[in-house]
Motif scaffolding. Structure first.
Motif, PDB file in Angstrom:
ATOM      1  N   GLU A   7      30.772  55.788  35.863  1.00  0.00           N
ATOM      2  CA  GLU A   7      29.803  55.043  35.049  1.00  0.00           C
ATOM      3  C   GLU A   7      30.494  53.922  34.274  1.00  0.00           C
ATOM      4  O   GLU A   7      30.011  52.784  34.226  1.00  0.00           O
ATOM      5  CB  GLU A   7      29.085  55.974  34.077  1.00  0.00           C
ATOM      6  CG  GLU A   7      28.055  55.240  33.236  1.00  0.00           C
ATOM      7  CD  GLU A   7      27.477  56.100  32.113  1.00  0.00           C
ATOM      8  OE1 GLU A   7      26.596  55.599  31.394  1.00  0.00           O
ATOM      9  OE2 GLU A   7      27.930  57.248  31.946  1.00  0.00           O
ATOM     10  N   TRP A   8      31.643  54.219  33.675  1.00  0.00           N
ATOM     11  CA  TRP A   8      32.374  53.191  32.926  1.00  0.00           C
ATOM     12  C   TRP A   8      32.788  52.047  33.852  1.00  0.00           C
ATOM     13  O   TRP A   8      32.605  50.873  33.519  1.00  0.00           O
ATOM     14  CB  TRP A   8      33.594  53.802  32.253  1.00  0.00           C
ATOM     15  CG  TRP A   8      34.524  52.778  31.643  1.00  0.00           C
ATOM     16  CD1 TRP A   8      35.664  52.284  32.196  1.00  0.00           C
ATOM     17  CD2 TRP A   8      34.373  52.115  30.384  1.00  0.00           C
ATOM     18  NE1 TRP A   8      36.248  51.368  31.365  1.00  0.00           N
ATOM     19  CE2 TRP A   8      35.473  51.238  30.242  1.00  0.00           C
ATOM     20  CE3 TRP A   8      33.429  52.187  29.368  1.00  0.00           C
ATOM     21  CZ2 TRP A   8      35.649  50.425  29.126  1.00  0.00           C
ATOM     22  CZ3 TRP A   8      33.600  51.382  28.249  1.00  0.00           C
ATOM     23  CH2 TRP A   8      34.696  50.506  28.125  1.00  0.00           C
ATOM     24  N   GLU A  47      31.482  50.995  36.535  1.00  0.00           N
ATOM     25  CA  GLU A  47      30.358  50.194  37.022  1.00  0.00           C
ATOM     26  C   GLU A  47      29.690  49.377  35.927  1.00  0.00           C
ATOM     27  O   GLU A  47      28.986  48.406  36.226  1.00  0.00           O
ATOM     28  CB  GLU A  47      29.325  51.114  37.678  1.00  0.00           C
ATOM     29  CG  GLU A  47      29.809  51.738  38.981  1.00  0.00           C
ATOM     30  CD  GLU A  47      28.815  52.721  39.574  1.00  0.00           C
ATOM     31  OE1 GLU A  47      27.807  53.033  38.885  1.00  0.00           O
ATOM     32  OE2 GLU A  47      29.037  53.180  40.712  1.00  0.00           O
ATOM     33  N   THR A  48      29.917  49.734  34.666  1.00  0.00           N
ATOM     34  CA  THR A  48      29.118  49.116  33.598  1.00  0.00           C
ATOM     35  C   THR A  48      29.923  48.570  32.420  1.00  0.00           C
ATOM     36  O   THR A  48      29.341  47.956  31.522  1.00  0.00           O
ATOM     37  CB  THR A  48      28.100  50.135  33.045  1.00  0.00           C
ATOM     38  OG1 THR A  48      28.821  51.271  32.506  1.00  0.00           O
ATOM     39  CG2 THR A  48      27.141  50.608  34.127  1.00  0.00           C
TER      40      THR A  48
END
Length: 394
Positions: free
Chosen positions: A291-292, A294-295
């Motif tokens: 998640e980190w 990708e964002t």
């Protein structure tokens, strides 16, 4: 050597170029008689080795100290029609100053013309404006082209992607020198824009700015096996046909050797690269979380919009690389330039981050609560003494 059409210049460009910022004697101008004979001999041996390998593109800049002057001692001895010579001159508010500097470069190089003239360091909207305004530096470059002193005109840049794209979309440049490699793929939209405009694409410093790949971390060595990190990065870049040449900043004749291993692998890139890329991506996920990864970059402010002008995007990117691939030395080199490199690497470190309220500037980030602590961690991991750009060195 392999060659690619360098966009609308129609030059047959070797996939490796001989960059001229590491073999010169000084980063400042000094009289020719002060240059040691052994330094000049090494430079000339490096150029001759490049030509033996088919590396016909010799690239330098007025800002590279004695590089032009020293090249002027050997280039006139070589068959001019076989060379592609490029120099770069910084745009200025005074176009007459720009003209004088280009003419000084020609005198230094002892050449009647250069094949490629780059407006050096279009890194901000203001510098782009200097270049493009009526009667400005680009118009002067085109006048020099009409006089036969310049064959093609492009620009080099360390700018944010949107500024690079803006310059490309004017349609007024023949080629671009920019940063793009495995650990820094942010400028891909600029390469796509250059391709649409049929511009030559030259990648700046893929081994140094691409991760200090001549002294890689053991983790990166393991992840890139069976290739060296340097060959992996070369192959990654050149597997994209939109990329035409990679700069090798050779300091000595043997500095080409590792890069040459890439050539025999180019037609196998589609088989060789995917498992290595998958390992690299999974290694980053394992340490940072998907998640980190990708964002993390979403909704981040630019330094000019951040308290203390902290360069949050660059600091988080360097932290990612340090944690994912143990690129600590690379991270320290780049992090400690912040605050000391002007528009070449803008913004400041996070040393005083605890003194600032970042909530407003991070309002659009999905990680607003986490980022201040990440910045503190990055400063602890990478902070240290200030680092000068090479051109600021003695």
């Amino acid at each position: 050597m392999q060659y690619r059409r360098f966009g609308r210049t129609e030059l047959s460009m070797p996939v490796f170029s001989c960059g001229g910022m590491r073999y010169q004697y000084k980063w400042q101008d000094v009289p020719l008689q002060q240059i040691p004979a052994d330094n000049q001999a090494n430079l000339e041996a490096t150029i001759r080795r490049a030509l033996e390998l088919g590396i016909t593109h010799i690239e330098t800049a007025r800002g590279y100290g004695t590089s032009e002057l020293q090249l002027g001692q050997i280039l006139p001895q070589l068959p001019r029609e076989k060379l592609i010579v490029q120099t770069k001159v910084a745009p200025t508010a005074d176009p007459n100053e720009f003209r004088r500097t280009v003419e000084q470069s020609l005198r230094n190089l002892k050449l009647e013309y250069v094949d490629l003239l780059g407006l050096h360091g279009i890194n901000t909207p203001e510098l782009l404006e200097y270049s493009l305004c009526p009667g400005g530096c680009l118009d002067v470059a085109r006048q020099l082209q009409a006089q036969g002193k310049v064959r093609h005109v492009g620009f080099s840049t360390h700018a944010p992607t949107q500024v690079i794209v803006q310059a490309i979309e004017t349609g007024r440049f023949d080629y671009v020198n920019l940063h793009w490699y495995f650990i820094n793929q942010f400028n891909w939209p600029a390469i796509q824009a250059a391709t649409r405009h049929d511009m030559g694409v030259f990648i700046i410093s893929p081994s140094n700015k691409g991760g200090l790949l001549y002294q890689p971390s053991q983790r990166l060595i393991d992840l890139c096996a069976p290739l060296s990190p340097m060959v992996f990065n070369d192959l990654f870049c050149l597997s994209h046909s939109e990329v035409h040449t990679l700069s090798i900043g050779a300091a000595r004749p043997q500095d080409f050797d590792e890069h040459l291993k890439t050539l025999e692998l180019l037609d196998q890139a589609n088989q060789i690269l995917p498992p290595i890329i998958q390992r690299l991506e999974q290694a980053a996920i394992d340490r940072l979380g998907q998640e980190w990864l990708e964002t993390w970059h979403l909704g981040l402010p630019q330094p000019e919009d951040t308290p203390g002008q902290i360069n949050i995007p660059v600091i988080l990117w360097l932290r990612n690389l340090a944690l994912a691939y143990d690129l600590i030395d690379y991270g320290k080199m780049r992090y400690n330039l912040l605050g000391h490199a002007d528009h070449w690497f803008p913004g400041n470190k996070a040393t005083q981050v605890q003194q600032f309220d970042l909530r407003q500037c991070l309002a659009n980030s999905p990680h607003a609560d986490k980022i201040p602590q990440c910045l503190r961690e990055a400063d602890q991991l990478l902070g240290g003494e200030a680092v000068k750009r090479l051109s600021q060195s003695d």
